[in-house]
Design an enzyme around this catalytic site. Structure first.
Site, mmCIF file in Angstrom:
data_model
loop_
_atom_site.group_PDB
_atom_site.id
_atom_site.type_symbol
_atom_site.label_atom_id
_atom_site.label_comp_id
_atom_site.label_asym_id
_atom_site.label_seq_id
_atom_site.Cartn_x
_atom_site.Cartn_y
_atom_site.Cartn_z
ATOM 1 C CB ALA A 24 -0.917 -0.020 1.210
ATOM 2 C CG PHE A 35 -4.399 -1.545 5.860
ATOM 3 C CD1 PHE A 35 -5.547 -0.926 5.413
ATOM 4 C CD2 PHE A 35 -4.230 -2.907 5.599
ATOM 5 C CE1 PHE A 35 -6.507 -1.630 4.707
ATOM 6 C CE2 PHE A 35 -5.186 -3.616 4.898
ATOM 7 C CZ PHE A 35 -6.323 -2.984 4.442
ATOM 8 N NE ARG A 36 -0.439 -3.480 9.771
ATOM 9 C CZ ARG A 36 -1.133 -4.110 8.832
ATOM 10 N NH1 ARG A 36 -1.050 -3.694 7.577
ATOM 11 N NH2 ARG A 36 -1.891 -5.134 9.127
ATOM 12 C CG HIS A 123 -3.646 -9.269 -0.298
ATOM 13 N ND1 HIS A 123 -2.975 -8.417 0.539
ATOM 14 C CD2 HIS A 123 -3.320 -10.529 0.130
ATOM 15 C CE1 HIS A 123 -2.274 -9.117 1.436
ATOM 16 N NE2 HIS A 123 -2.460 -10.394 1.199
ATOM 17 C CB CYS A 134 -24.049 -18.614 -8.905
ATOM 18 S SG CYS A 134 -24.170 -16.887 -9.414
#
Ligand code: CNA
Length: 253
Positions: A24, A35-36, A123, A134
């Protein structure tokens, strides 16, 4: 150019099969928070709401999830690649890129011009959505239009099943084919270059470690320290876009 960047340039020069591993931090300079870092997504959202088991078992979690996911998608659909992504595209142009393993879901490596065959999205991706029942696939823009017109939780047109973006949530199995390809490339490369990853999210972070164990040199460019820095041949704590640009310019001048 200082000694760290010169060493990085020399490592690129010496390598023939480069495995790039991105996180990221590569996309923060394109306006997408990681995120961090301070100001990152974990200051705004609760990681528990991204947990797969909660998503499949609870309608209220799905509603929260789609609200967060919708906000994030609006941000990343208009994002443009920054010089860091363009640097990775340049490595491919020069014929040295074995593969590009990314934890990012933002599609910016595609936008930067890397070949889809070389991009391994371990990811998943935010640009498509699938039915968990389905497996019918949807374009994310189509789902986004429904959300923007007031729908809170979308369901499958075909079978009524739960829809989810094709990203890997906490607690969800990693995509087998992508992981197997990433591991095979880690065993084949002679240099692994990590760009903008805290290297604390597993099993993804095991890829650079595996490359290094199998004899590849390891270069890490990340603003802050990572647990793999001690093993790395070179760890540079700077913004990835400028550091990579300088290294590449030096290497290909
Ligand atoms: P992370 O754990 O948030 O770490 C990001 C790292 O990047 C931190 O160590 C920062 O210090 C560093 N960093 C931030 N900006 C820069 C910069 N300009 N130059 C150099 N380093 C920088 O993110 P990881 O990717 O390691 O963790 C994996 C998660 C984050 C994956 O599951 C991703 O899907 C997920 N994620 C992806 C995106 C995206 O697709 N752009 C955005 C947010 C989170």
């Amino acid at each position: 150019m200082d000694e760290y960047l010169s060493k990085g340039a020399q490592m690129l020069k010496d390598a023939e099969k480069i495995l790039v591993f991105t996180g990221a931090g590569l996309s923060t300079e394109s306006g997408i928070p990681d995120f961090r870092s301070p100001g990152g997504l974990w200051e705004k959202y609760d990681p528990a709401d991204f947990h797969f088991q909660r998503f499949v078992s609870d309608e209220r979690t799905r509603e929260i999830y789609w609200k967060m996911s919708s906000e994030l998608y609006e941000m990343l659909k208009n994002a443009r690649p920054n010089p860091g992504h363009l640097g990775v595209a340049k490595l491919e142009e020069k014929g040295k890129l074995l593969a590009l393993v990314t934890q990012n879901i933002d599609h910016l490596h595609h936008k930067a011009g890397n070949s889809p065959e070389l991009i391994i999205e371990i990811h998943g991706t935010a640009v498509t959505v699938s039915c968990l029942n389905c497996k019918k696939g949807y374009d994310r823009d189509e789902i986004q239009i429904r959300l923007n017109s007031g729908l809170r939780v979308p369901y499958c047109d075909h079978c009524g099943g739960i829809l989810k973006p094709d990203t890997i949530s906490f607690g969800q199995a990693m995509p087998e084919k992508e992981m197997a390809r990433a591991i095979a490339c880690a065993e084949k490369c002679d240099l692994c270059v990590v760009l903008g990853s805290s290297l604390v999210v597993y099993p993804a972070a095991s890829i650079p470690a595996h490359a290094h164990r199998n004899g590849a040199r390891l270069m890490i460019i990340n603003l802050t320290e990572t647990p793999l820095d001690v093993q790395a041949d070179l760890a540079i704590h700077r913004p990835v876009s400028t550091a990579l640009t300088e290294i590449i310019e030096e290497n290909y001048a």
